[in-house]
Design a protein around this motif. Structure first.
Motif, PDB file in Angstrom:
ATOM      1  N   THR A 125      26.359  10.054 -54.660  1.00  0.00           N
ATOM      2  CA  THR A 125      25.851  10.881 -53.558  1.00  0.00           C
ATOM      3  C   THR A 125      24.492  11.478 -53.876  1.00  0.00           C
ATOM      4  OG1 THR A 125      27.037  12.785 -54.479  1.00  0.00           O
ATOM      5  CG2 THR A 125      28.189  11.477 -52.805  1.00  0.00           C
ATOM      6  N   SER A 126      23.994  11.220 -55.103  1.00  0.00           N
ATOM      7  CA  SER A 126      22.727  11.828 -55.505  1.00  0.00           C
ATOM      8  C   SER A 126      21.524  11.013 -55.042  1.00  0.00           C
ATOM      9  CB  SER A 126      22.679  11.968 -57.029  1.00  0.00           C
ATOM     10  OG  SER A 126      22.786  10.704 -57.642  1.00  0.00           O
ATOM     11  N   ALA A 127      21.735   9.783 -54.603  1.00  0.00           N
ATOM     12  CA  ALA A 127      20.640   8.917 -54.181  1.00  0.00           C
ATOM     13  C   ALA A 127      21.210   7.835 -53.284  1.00  0.00           C
ATOM     14  CB  ALA A 127      19.966   8.298 -55.413  1.00  0.00           C
ATOM     15  N   PRO A 128      20.350   7.136 -52.519  1.00  0.00           N
ATOM     16  CA  PRO A 128      20.834   6.034 -51.695  1.00  0.00           C
ATOM     17  C   PRO A 128      21.574   5.004 -52.544  1.00  0.00           C
ATOM     18  CG  PRO A 128      18.559   6.577 -51.153  1.00  0.00           C
ATOM     19  CD  PRO A 128      18.911   7.359 -52.381  1.00  0.00           C
ATOM     20  N   SER A 129      22.610   4.405 -51.968  1.00  0.00           N
ATOM     21  CA  SER A 129      23.408   3.434 -52.701  1.00  0.00           C
ATOM     22  C   SER A 129      22.572   2.206 -53.059  1.00  0.00           C
ATOM     23  CB  SER A 129      24.610   3.006 -51.856  1.00  0.00           C
ATOM     24  OG  SER A 129      25.397   2.079 -52.546  1.00  0.00           O
ATOM     25  N   THR A 130      22.646   1.815 -54.323  1.00  0.00           N
ATOM     26  CA  THR A 130      21.970   0.616 -54.799  1.00  0.00           C
ATOM     27  C   THR A 130      22.939  -0.146 -55.685  1.00  0.00           C
ATOM     28  OG1 THR A 130      21.119   1.485 -56.899  1.00  0.00           O
ATOM     29  CG2 THR A 130      19.836   1.981 -54.903  1.00  0.00           C
ATOM     30  N   ILE A 131      22.538  -1.332 -56.132  1.00  0.00           N
ATOM     31  CA  ILE A 131      23.416  -2.085 -57.008  1.00  0.00           C
ATOM     32  C   ILE A 131      23.621  -1.375 -58.339  1.00  0.00           C
ATOM     33  CG2 ILE A 131      22.888  -4.318 -55.969  1.00  0.00           C
ATOM     34  CD1 ILE A 131      20.944  -4.839 -58.240  1.00  0.00           C
ATOM     35  N   TYR A 132      22.745  -0.403 -58.670  1.00  0.00           N
ATOM     36  CA  TYR A 132      22.870   0.324 -59.925  1.00  0.00           C
ATOM     37  C   TYR A 132      23.658   1.611 -59.787  1.00  0.00           C
ATOM     38  CZ  TYR A 132      19.290  -3.093 -60.752  1.00  0.00           C
ATOM     39  OH  TYR A 132      18.617  -4.285 -60.823  1.00  0.00           O
ATOM     40  N   PHE A 134      10.140  -9.894 -54.759  1.00  0.00           N
ATOM     41  CA  PHE A 134      10.994  -8.912 -54.104  1.00  0.00           C
ATOM     42  C   PHE A 134      12.256  -9.640 -53.639  1.00  0.00           C
ATOM     43  CE2 PHE A 134       6.712  -7.359 -53.926  1.00  0.00           C
ATOM     44  CZ  PHE A 134       6.831  -6.005 -54.171  1.00  0.00           C
ATOM     45  N   ARG A 135      13.330  -9.441 -54.362  1.00  0.00           N
ATOM     46  CA  ARG A 135      14.554 -10.172 -54.114  1.00  0.00           C
ATOM     47  C   ARG A 135      15.587  -9.312 -53.379  1.00  0.00           C
ATOM     48  NH1 ARG A 135      13.031 -14.712 -53.845  1.00  0.00           N
ATOM     49  NH2 ARG A 135      13.210 -16.277 -55.483  1.00  0.00           N
ATOM     50  N   THR A 136      16.129  -9.848 -52.294  1.00  0.00           N
ATOM     51  CA  THR A 136      17.218  -9.201 -51.578  1.00  0.00           C
ATOM     52  C   THR A 136      18.526  -9.551 -52.267  1.00  0.00           C
ATOM     53  OG1 THR A 136      16.003  -9.391 -49.499  1.00  0.00           O
ATOM     54  CG2 THR A 136      18.365  -8.933 -49.360  1.00  0.00           C
ATOM     55  N   VAL A 137      19.223  -8.522 -52.761  1.00  0.00           N
ATOM     56  CA  VAL A 137      20.479  -8.719 -53.484  1.00  0.00           C
ATOM     57  C   VAL A 137      21.616  -8.147 -52.649  1.00  0.00           C
ATOM     58  CG1 VAL A 137      21.758  -8.253 -55.603  1.00  0.00           C
ATOM     59  CG2 VAL A 137      19.276  -8.564 -55.690  1.00  0.00           C
ATOM     60  N   THR A 138      22.635  -8.963 -52.380  1.00  0.00           N
ATOM     61  CA  THR A 138      23.793  -8.534 -51.599  1.00  0.00           C
ATOM     62  C   THR A 138      25.067  -8.864 -52.362  1.00  0.00           C
ATOM     63  OG1 THR A 138      22.583  -9.034 -49.558  1.00  0.00           O
ATOM     64  CG2 THR A 138      24.949  -8.661 -49.367  1.00  0.00           C
ATOM     65  N   ILE A 139      25.925  -7.867 -52.523  1.00  0.00           N
ATOM     66  CA  ILE A 139      27.235  -8.069 -53.140  1.00  0.00           C
ATOM     67  C   ILE A 139      28.286  -7.633 -52.125  1.00  0.00           C
ATOM     68  CG2 ILE A 139      28.761  -7.529 -55.072  1.00  0.00           C
ATOM     69  CD1 ILE A 139      26.273  -6.725 -56.685  1.00  0.00           C
ATOM     70  N   ASN A 140      29.157  -8.558 -51.715  1.00  0.00           N
ATOM     71  CA  ASN A 140      30.222  -8.268 -50.762  1.00  0.00           C
ATOM     72  C   ASN A 140      31.581  -8.522 -51.401  1.00  0.00           C
ATOM     73  OD1 ASN A 140      28.752  -7.613 -48.313  1.00  0.00           O
ATOM     74  ND2 ASN A 140      28.118  -9.758 -48.268  1.00  0.00           N
ATOM     75  N   VAL A 141      32.522  -7.639 -51.135  1.00  0.00           N
ATOM     76  CA  VAL A 141      33.916  -7.864 -51.512  1.00  0.00           C
ATOM     77  C   VAL A 141      34.670  -8.258 -50.251  1.00  0.00           C
ATOM     78  CG1 VAL A 141      35.999  -6.887 -52.532  1.00  0.00           C
ATOM     79  CG2 VAL A 141      33.746  -6.170 -53.370  1.00  0.00           C
ATOM     80  N   LEU A 142      35.282  -9.448 -50.267  1.00  0.00           N
ATOM     81  CA  LEU A 142      35.958  -9.990 -49.093  1.00  0.00           C
ATOM     82  C   LEU A 142      37.460  -9.964 -49.279  1.00  0.00           C
ATOM     83  CD1 LEU A 142      33.718 -13.155 -48.555  1.00  0.00           C
ATOM     84  CD2 LEU A 142      33.471 -10.928 -47.477  1.00  0.00           C
ATOM     85  N   ARG A 143      38.164  -9.528 -48.264  1.00  0.00           N
ATOM     86  CA  ARG A 143      39.614  -9.643 -48.199  1.00  0.00           C
ATOM     87  C   ARG A 143      39.921 -10.481 -46.975  1.00  0.00           C
ATOM     88  NH1 ARG A 143      42.400  -4.245 -49.358  1.00  0.00           N
ATOM     89  NH2 ARG A 143      41.647  -4.883 -51.438  1.00  0.00           N
ATOM     90  N   GLY A 144      40.233 -11.740 -47.229  1.00  0.00           N
ATOM     91  CA  GLY A 144      40.316 -12.680 -46.121  1.00  0.00           C
ATOM     92  C   GLY A 144      38.923 -12.894 -45.564  1.00  0.00           C
ATOM     93  N   ASP A 145      38.774 -12.670 -44.274  1.00  0.00           N
ATOM     94  CA  ASP A 145      37.457 -12.792 -43.639  1.00  0.00           C
ATOM     95  C   ASP A 145      36.752 -11.453 -43.479  1.00  0.00           C
ATOM     96  OD1 ASP A 145      37.762 -15.548 -43.355  1.00  0.00           O
ATOM     97  OD2 ASP A 145      38.770 -15.335 -41.407  1.00  0.00           O
ATOM     98  N   ASP A 146      37.377 -10.382 -43.942  1.00  0.00           N
ATOM     99  CA  ASP A 146      36.824  -9.044 -43.754  1.00  0.00           C
ATOM    100  C   ASP A 146      36.066  -8.574 -44.990  1.00  0.00           C
ATOM    101  OD1 ASP A 146      38.022  -8.859 -41.223  1.00  0.00           O
ATOM    102  OD2 ASP A 146      39.896  -8.123 -42.111  1.00  0.00           O
ATOM    103  N   VAL A 147      34.906  -7.959 -44.764  1.00  0.00           N
ATOM    104  CA  VAL A 147      34.145  -7.336 -45.842  1.00  0.00           C
ATOM    105  C   VAL A 147      34.676  -5.919 -46.021  1.00  0.00           C
ATOM    106  CG1 VAL A 147      31.879  -6.573 -46.621  1.00  0.00           C
ATOM    107  CG2 VAL A 147      32.094  -8.710 -45.339  1.00  0.00           C
ATOM    108  N   ILE A 148      35.297  -5.656 -47.181  1.00  0.00           N
ATOM    109  CA  ILE A 148      35.885  -4.337 -47.406  1.00  0.00           C
ATOM    110  C   ILE A 148      34.991  -3.434 -48.246  1.00  0.00           C
ATOM    111  CG2 ILE A 148      38.227  -5.216 -47.162  1.00  0.00           C
ATOM    112  CD1 ILE A 148      38.451  -5.074 -50.238  1.00  0.00           C
ATOM    113  N   ASP A 149      33.981  -3.995 -48.858  1.00  0.00           N
ATOM    114  CA  ASP A 149      33.039  -3.201 -49.649  1.00  0.00           C
ATOM    115  C   ASP A 149      31.775  -4.023 -49.822  1.00  0.00           C
ATOM    116  OD1 ASP A 149      31.997  -1.108 -51.066  1.00  0.00           O
ATOM    117  OD2 ASP A 149      33.318  -1.312 -52.805  1.00  0.00           O
TER     118      ASP A 149
END
Length: 356
Positions: free
Chosen positions: A85-92, A286-301
């Motif tokens: 909560t101290s900064a915008p969410s990033t991969i780090y 400048f690389r766009t990095v996306t990490i998705n957690v999938l449960r079935g067809d739904d992105v849960i995180d």
């Protein structure tokens, strides 16, 4: 030689993918792409024209606080699926997702390589290591279990350090006893111990140093913490990935991989997007990095971020080493002994520099 290598590297990348759970590699121009590691957050950002950290603070480097991971386990942040909560969410700020995304790596084999390559160039066993941009500290924990007596990790991200502290404490044994974790900037640091056998920077983390002054300062800081005969080891992208245009043209640099989880979920990672930019003057991608957690067809995180990182050439790194009083001694194409940059299995670069 490298032109011929670019054709033969396909076989090596396919072989490497066999140990990667459900690896999905993009194909461009008839060449299969390997998965590129995302660097850890370990340096204050600096763009073109920015002053280095040393310039902003003055000439004296900051002394970082070093504490054993076991002693700090109680104060480490609880692991959570919620971003900081101290900064915008990033991969780090999402070390849980970060670690899942790169869990396919064979850390046991890589730790063995680190020990073997040091011994080959020094004729004695590795006894002390400092890792810059240590992230979840998987390599450090493995080195501690492998008998390395002094193991220190430095990272800028408090979220990564909190995750690493809890992880090594949970492992117990040598990992919890030996691993020390430090919050600090890899381009400007000053630790009490200044006679490490090896200082290492893995997973392309050195590419977070966007400014040349930062890179010079980082090499000099690393050199100051090495004993005479000690080695600086950098893991970087293979130089051919820049010079054949693979990284910078359209979707050619995009990497996609998927990792099934025991509970049936899947972690789907995209490293790069079609309209990512490359500045040929600063050599910053400048690389766009996306990490998705999938449960079935739904992105849960999920988490998404544009990560700027600089592509260094072999000669630039050699010059940085010379400015810090180091000499280049070897270039490997993978974390395996006997694999050089022109080997068919080469799909990254391990550069080694020695302090006289």
């Amino acid at each position: 030689m490298l032109q011929r290598l670019r054709l033969s590297r396909l076989a090596g990348r396919v072989a490497a993918s066999r140990c990667t759970p459900a690896l999905v590699a993009t194909v461009h121009g008839g060449k299969q792409r390997s998965t590129a590691p995302v660097p850890c957050a370990s340096v204050s950002p600096a763009g073109q024209g920015c002053k280095s950290t040393a310039e902003r603070r003055g000439s004296a480097p900051r002394r970082a606080r070093t504490v054993p991971a076991s002693a700090l386990a109680a104060e480490a942040p609880e692991a959570s699926n919620e971003p900081s909560t101290s900064a915008p969410s990033t991969i780090y700020t999402r070390p849980d997702l970060y670690e899942l995304a790169f869990s396919y790596r064979d850390f046991k084999a890589e730790v063995k390589f680190l020990q073997e390559v040091y011994k080959q160039h020094n004729k004695h066993a590795l006894s002390s290591v400092l890792e810059l941009g240590c992230g979840p500290a998987r390599h450090l924990a493995g080195l501690a279990r492998g008998g390395v007596a002094k193991v220190v990790g430095l990272d800028l991200s408090p979220d990564m350090l909190g995750h690493a502290r809890k992880s090594v404490a949970k492992q117990g044994g040598k990992a919890a006893e030996v691993v020390e974790l430090v919050q600090g900037d890899m381009s400007d640091f000053d630790l009490p111990h200044k006679s490490f056998d090896m200082v290492m920077c893995l997973l392309g983390t050195f590419s977070h140093l966007l400014d040349t002054d930062q890179a010079i300062s980082a090499f000099r800081s690393a050199a100051a913490h090495l004993r005479p005969g000690g080695i600086l080891l950098l893991e970087m992208a293979h130089p051919g990935d820049l010079f054949d245009g693979t990284l910078i043209i359209g979707e050619s640099g995009k990497e996609v991989w998927e990792l099934p989880q025991e509970n049936g979920d899947k972690v789907f990672v995209e490293w790069g997007a079609e309209f990512d930019n490359f500045d040929p003057v600063t050599q910053i991608i400048f690389r766009t990095v996306t990490i998705n957690v999938l449960r079935g067809d739904d992105v849960i995180d999920s988490v998404e971020e544009v990560v700027p990182y600089r592509q260094y050439t072999v000669r630039e790194l050699e010059l940085l080493a010379k400015l810090a009083g180091l000499e280049q001694i070897a270039l490997y194409g993978e974390m395996r002994m006997g694999v050089d940059l022109e080997h068919e299995d080469a799909y990254r670069m391990l550069a080694l520099y020695r302090k006289p």
